[in-house]
Structure formats: C-alpha cells, structure tokens
Design an enzyme around this catalytic site. Structure first.
Site, PDB file in Angstrom:
ATOM      1  N   GLY A   1       2.554 -21.728  -2.472  1.00  0.00           N
ATOM      2  CA  GLY A   1       1.912 -20.453  -2.855  1.00  0.00           C
ATOM      3  C   GLY A   1       2.612 -19.816  -4.045  1.00  0.00           C
ATOM      4  O   GLY A   1       3.555 -20.373  -4.613  1.00  0.00           O
TER       5      GLY A   1
ATOM      6  N   ASP B   1       3.028 -26.250   4.147  1.00  0.00           N
ATOM      7  CA  ASP B   1       1.912 -25.423   3.698  1.00  0.00           C
ATOM      8  C   ASP B   1       0.612 -26.067   4.191  1.00  0.00           C
ATOM      9  O   ASP B   1       0.499 -27.289   4.223  1.00  0.00           O
ATOM     10  CB  ASP B   1       1.912 -25.312   2.151  1.00  0.00           C
TER      11      ASP B   1
ATOM     12  N   LEU C   1       0.855 -23.895  10.621  1.00  0.00           N
ATOM     13  CA  LEU C   1       1.968 -23.431  11.468  1.00  0.00           C
ATOM     14  C   LEU C   1       1.499 -22.870  12.800  1.00  0.00           C
ATOM     15  O   LEU C   1       2.319 -22.578  13.674  1.00  0.00           O
ATOM     16  CB  LEU C   1       2.790 -22.391  10.718  1.00  0.00           C
TER      17      LEU C   1
ATOM     18  N   SER D   1       6.473  -6.444   3.246  1.00  0.00           N
ATOM     19  CA  SER D   1       5.743  -5.763   2.172  1.00  0.00           C
ATOM     20  C   SER D   1       5.958  -4.262   2.213  1.00  0.00           C
ATOM     21  O   SER D   1       6.153  -3.684   3.278  1.00  0.00           O
ATOM     22  CB  SER D   1       4.248  -6.070   2.324  1.00  0.00           C
TER      23      SER D   1
ATOM     24  N   TYR E   1      -3.857  -6.443   7.588  1.00  0.00           N
ATOM     25  CA  TYR E   1      -2.821  -7.231   6.890  1.00  0.00           C
ATOM     26  C   TYR E   1      -1.483  -6.481   6.960  1.00  0.00           C
ATOM     27  O   TYR E   1      -0.477  -7.029   7.408  1.00  0.00           O
ATOM     28  CB  TYR E   1      -3.201  -7.473   5.423  1.00  0.00           C
TER      29      TYR E   1
ATOM     30  N   LYS F   1       2.299  -7.248   9.067  1.00  0.00           N
ATOM     31  CA  LYS F   1       3.669  -7.240   8.505  1.00  0.00           C
ATOM     32  C   LYS F   1       4.574  -6.353   9.372  1.00  0.00           C
ATOM     33  O   LYS F   1       5.702  -6.701   9.679  1.00  0.00           O
ATOM     34  CB  LYS F   1       3.651  -6.731   7.059  1.00  0.00           C
TER      35      LYS F   1
ATOM     36  N   ARG G   1       2.426   2.117  -9.112  1.00  0.00           N
ATOM     37  CA  ARG G   1       3.022   1.068  -8.286  1.00  0.00           C
ATOM     38  C   ARG G   1       4.327   0.598  -8.920  1.00  0.00           C
ATOM     39  O   ARG G   1       4.544   0.791 -10.124  1.00  0.00           O
ATOM     40  CB  ARG G   1       2.071  -0.139  -8.186  1.00  0.00           C
TER      41      ARG G   1
ATOM     42  N   ARG H   1     -10.494   3.118  -5.068  1.00  0.00           N
ATOM     43  CA  ARG H   1     -10.777   2.017  -4.123  1.00  0.00           C
ATOM     44  C   ARG H   1     -10.328   2.462  -2.737  1.00  0.00           C
ATOM     45  O   ARG H   1      -9.208   2.964  -2.585  1.00  0.00           O
ATOM     46  CB  ARG H   1     -10.018   0.760  -4.559  1.00  0.00           C
TER      47      ARG H   1
HETATM   48  C1  WQD Z   1      -2.484  -2.180  -7.902  1.00  0.00           C
HETATM   49  C2  WQD Z   1      -3.087  -0.930  -8.532  1.00  0.00           C
HETATM   50  C3  WQD Z   1      -5.258  -0.378  -7.683  1.00  0.00           C
HETATM   51  C4  WQD Z   1      -7.327  -3.876  -9.209  1.00  0.00           C
HETATM   52  C5  WQD Z   1      -1.447  -5.217  -2.966  1.00  0.00           C
HETATM   53  C6  WQD Z   1      -1.368  -5.422  -1.512  1.00  0.00           C
HETATM   54  C7  WQD Z   1       0.051  -5.322  -1.052  1.00  0.00           C
HETATM   55  C8  WQD Z   1       0.920  -6.261  -1.842  1.00  0.00           C
HETATM   56  C9  WQD Z   1       0.765  -6.032  -3.334  1.00  0.00           C
HETATM   57  C10 WQD Z   1       1.276  -8.231  -0.536  1.00  0.00           C
HETATM   58  C11 WQD Z   1      -3.795  -0.037  -7.509  1.00  0.00           C
HETATM   59  C12 WQD Z   1      -5.327  -0.741  -9.162  1.00  0.00           C
HETATM   60  C13 WQD Z   1      -6.353  -2.951  -8.894  1.00  0.00           C
HETATM   61  C14 WQD Z   1      -8.351  -3.529 -10.125  1.00  0.00           C
HETATM   62  C15 WQD Z   1      -7.373  -1.354 -10.360  1.00  0.00           C
HETATM   63  N1  WQD Z   1       0.622  -7.600  -1.527  1.00  0.00           N
HETATM   64  N2  WQD Z   1      -6.384  -1.721  -9.460  1.00  0.00           N
HETATM   65  N3  WQD Z   1      -8.346  -2.271 -10.679  1.00  0.00           N
HETATM   66  O1  WQD Z   1      -3.155  -2.714  -3.729  1.00  0.00           O
HETATM   67  O2  WQD Z   1      -0.926  -1.997  -4.785  1.00  0.00           O
HETATM   68  O3  WQD Z   1      -1.009  -3.934  -3.274  1.00  0.00           O
HETATM   69  O4  WQD Z   1      -0.626  -6.152  -3.634  1.00  0.00           O
HETATM   70  O5  WQD Z   1       2.187  -7.856   0.108  1.00  0.00           O
HETATM   71  O6  WQD Z   1       0.062  -5.682   0.295  1.00  0.00           O
HETATM   72  O7  WQD Z   1      -2.098  -4.383  -0.910  1.00  0.00           O
HETATM   73  O8  WQD Z   1      -2.042  -4.118  -5.528  1.00  0.00           O
HETATM   74  O9  WQD Z   1      -2.834  -5.165  -7.600  1.00  0.00           O
HETATM   75  O10 WQD Z   1      -4.533  -4.628  -5.779  1.00  0.00           O
HETATM   76  O11 WQD Z   1      -3.511  -2.776  -7.095  1.00  0.00           O
HETATM   77  O12 WQD Z   1      -7.389  -0.216 -10.874  1.00  0.00           O
HETATM   78  O13 WQD Z   1      -9.292  -4.319 -10.461  1.00  0.00           O
HETATM   79  O14 WQD Z   1      -4.095  -1.326  -9.463  1.00  0.00           O
HETATM   80  O15 WQD Z   1      -6.101   0.725  -7.402  1.00  0.00           O
HETATM   81  O16 WQD Z   1      -3.594   1.308  -7.910  1.00  0.00           O
HETATM   82  P1  WQD Z   1      -1.842  -3.063  -4.313  1.00  0.00           P
HETATM   83  P2  WQD Z   1      -3.289  -4.246  -6.509  1.00  0.00           P
END
Ligand code: WQD
Length: 347
Positions: free
Chosen positions: A12, A33, A61, A127, A152, A156, A234, A298
């Site tokens: 992955g 995997d 697994l 996470s 999800y 975790k 983020r 979203r």
């Molecule tokens: C980031 C930001 C969206 C897509 C996810 C999982 C989390 C972790 C990390 C595993 C947000 C914005 C996104 C788009 C946008 N994964 N966005 N347009 O949701 O912070 O976290 O990935 O552990 O569990 O939930 O990541 O990349 O989806 O979004 O504006 O087309 O980008 O709103 O603010 P997220 P993301």
C-alpha cells in the site's frame, strides 16, 4: 543477521514507503497484503529503489488458517507494522460491517499470533481522526478522544483499545500507536506513490489529477470555515517523513527503549495549511495553474486540525523535515510518472 520486520499492507501507499525505509536501515522485510487496494508490482518499485525485493505473502489477514500458517514459518519476526486495513471514510459509512469485520478481525488475528509465537512488538497505523474536531489546537497525545465521525475512524479508536487491553493481559507485548495526520506526496524516485484507484477522495490526488487534465476542476469543499481564508485546515505530512517515523518506532521497541508497554505518538509536522494555501503551494512548486471552484462543505469534514509534535520530536527523536512545496512537487512528479505509464495504471 538482519532483524526481520513484518509489514502488513506493505504494498500500500504508506506501507511501501515504510518498507523502503526499513530496507535502507538494514532490516529484512516480509510483506503480507491481500492486494485489495494495491498492486503486486509495487514490489518492483521497492526493488528499483533499494535493490531488494521483499518477501511477499498474498492472503487476507481475516483468514485465521492462513495467518497461522504464515506465523508458523516466521517465528523470527522481531516486530510487526500493521498497516493493512480498509481506510476510505466515505465507503465506511456505506459499508460499516465490512470495516468493523476487516479492521478489527485482522488486528485480533495478528495479536493472537504474537501471543502464541512470542513476537513482542507491534506498531499500529492509527489516525488523527480519533480526535474528531478538537476543542483546543494544536492536538497533543493527551487531547480527548472524541466520538468518531465515521465507522473508519471508530475502527481506529477500537483497535487502539484492543491493543491496550491485549497488552494489559500479556506483559510480553509492546505496542506503539502512530496517529497520522494527512499523509501526502511520494518517494523522490517517483516509482512508488499513492495508487489512483477510482475517483480520489483525498485532496492531493484530486489536485494532481486535475493538474494532469484527468479531472475538469477541483471542488474546494467549503469557504465559510472559521480559518484564515475560510477553507479547512489540515496538517499535511510527507509520506517519507511518516515512513521514517515507523523505523524509529520499531527500533525503539526492539531496543527496549519504551517508557511503557503501550505508547501513542502524533505524526504530523505541527503546521496547518488551508486548502487554498495547499493549492497555492502546488501551483508555485510545479508552475501548473489549477482549475478549482468553491462548493459547499463536505459532510463529516472537521474545520481544522494540526499536531503538537513535541512528544514525538523529544521522545522519538524524530521530526518531519520535508515542507509543503516538496510534498506538492513529489506528488506532481508521481502523477507524471503515472501518466507516462498510463496503460499500466489506468485501465
Ligand atoms: C483534506 C481537506 C477537505 C478533497 C482523510 C481521512 C483521514 C486520514 C487522512 C487516514 C479537507 C478538502 C478534499 C477535495 C477538498 N486518512 N478537500 N476537495 O478528510 O482530512 O482526512 O485523510 O487515516 O482518516 O479522513 O483528507 O484529503 O480528504 O481532505 O476541498 O476534492 O481537503 O474538505 O478539508 P481528510 P482529505
């Protein structure tokens, strides 16, 4: 004699980058995997970078017989890094039982084998979603665990509890949960990266596919958050920095440097970026203009989160080094590699 590390989910995105860093640090790696969300030819990419093709076992697994057969033959494993899990937030809302069954059963099977074959150490892929929308920022490892926003995220949280309870019942075992913030980017060689599987949920793959002309435009989800420019914040961390943290965590356990049987570390950079700032960083580091439009928020998104990295920096002696522009440039280079090999990656 090289110390053997089991990497589940090793073909992955984060698993393959971590395998590269483990091999570069002199470990022998064996991968399990089921290829449900990755491809076997990732092993060729790992070989191209490191000169070594890790041993690979393809099975699920959740299949206890196959898990037992594997561990019977690999009782010399010194530590396990457990990445293998279903990880799409949206999909977990539609198919919660698949997520609970897969993510919980696979961890339970591994922990059972660790007890039976006296394999002492496990690093668990957790996470920042366990924090939900934190009241106070930046987030430390002591920040409250809030009710998960998705099945999800809940798996975790539950897996961390399964770890804690199992260690409590067996003091031979040690564990480190690594709470990732937002992993992005790709190895500088651009021969491994985040595979494009369907329409990307995450921001960076959507940005690079838009820049590559595969998507018409990026939708920015929400412009009315209480943040500097109204878009959500983020803590983006380069996947290679994240991978290196896993090597440090494994070495900490193997060399018995842990201060407790169970430890938790936030793996972020400590810097938060808004979506618009990320777009600007992408454009300035690649020279590619991005088509985007602002749309509604979203569902399920939190407003802002970034890590307090003090504990990982001081206790692990690890710090993220790669900046947002390097993250964007590496993501773009990987996207260009995908396009140059599109017959292989886009059926
Ligand atoms: C980031 C930001 C969206 C897509 C996810 C999982 C989390 C972790 C990390 C595993 C947000 C914005 C996104 C788009 C946008 N994964 N966005 N347009 O949701 O912070 O976290 O990935 O552990 O569990 O939930 O990541 O990349 O989806 O979004 O504006 O087309 O980008 O709103 O603010 P997220 P993301």
């Amino acid at each position: 004699m090289k110390e053997k590390i089991l990497v589940t989910g090793g073909t992955g995105y984060i698993g393959s980058h971590t395998t590269v860093e483990l091999i570069n640090n002199g470990f022998e790696v064996v991968i399990i995997d089921n290829l449900s969300n990755s491809r076997e030819d990732v092993l060729e990419g790992i070989k191209k970078i490191t000169g070594t093709k890790p041993e690979f076992a393809k099975f699920d697994l959740c299949d206890t017989d196959q898990v037992e057969n594997f561990f019977k033959k690999h009782q010399d494993i010194k530590a396990i890094i457990h990445f293998a899990a279903s990880k799409a937030v949206g999909e977990s809302v539609e198919k919660p039982l698949l997520y609970y069954r897969n993510n919980l059963q696979s961890l339970a099977n591994i922990l059972e084998m660790m007890g039976k074959y006296h394999i002492p150490n496990i690093a668990f892929s957790s996470s920042c979603t366990v924090y939900g929308q934190p009241e106070k920022l930046p987030v430390t490892e002591q920040s409250p665990i809030l009710p998960a926003e998705s099945p999800y995220g809940n798996t975790k949280q539950i897996c961390e509890e399964i770890l804690r309870d199992t260690l409590h019942s067996n003091d031979e075992l040690n564990a480190i949960s690594l709470r990732y913030f937002n992993p992005v980017g790709a190895h500088e060689s651009a021969v491994i990266g985040e595979l494009p599987l369907g329409i990307p949920n995450n921001l960076i793959p959507f940005i690079t596919q838009t820049a590559a002309g595969m998507r018409k435009e990026l939708s920015v989800f929400g412009h009315d958050y209480n943040t500097p420019d109204g878009t959500a914040v983020r803590d983006y961390i380069h996947v290679v920095d994240l991978a290196k943290a896993h090597v440090v965590a494994v070495e900490r356990m193997i060399n018995e440097r842990q201060k407790a049987h169970y430890e938790v570390f936030n793996l972020g950079t400590g810097n938060g970026f808004t979506v618009l700032e990320v777009i600007k960083a992408f454009e300035s580091s690649t020279g590619v203009k991005l088509n985007y439009k602002i749309v509604d928020r979203r569902a399920g998104d939190i407003e802002q989160v970034w890590a307090d990295t003090t504990f990982a920096n001081e206790e692990l002696g690890w710090k993220a080094e790669l900046d947002i522009r390097t993250m964007m440039a590496s993501a773009w280079k990987w996207q260009q590699y995908l396009l140059e090999n599109k017959e292989k990656y886009f059926d």
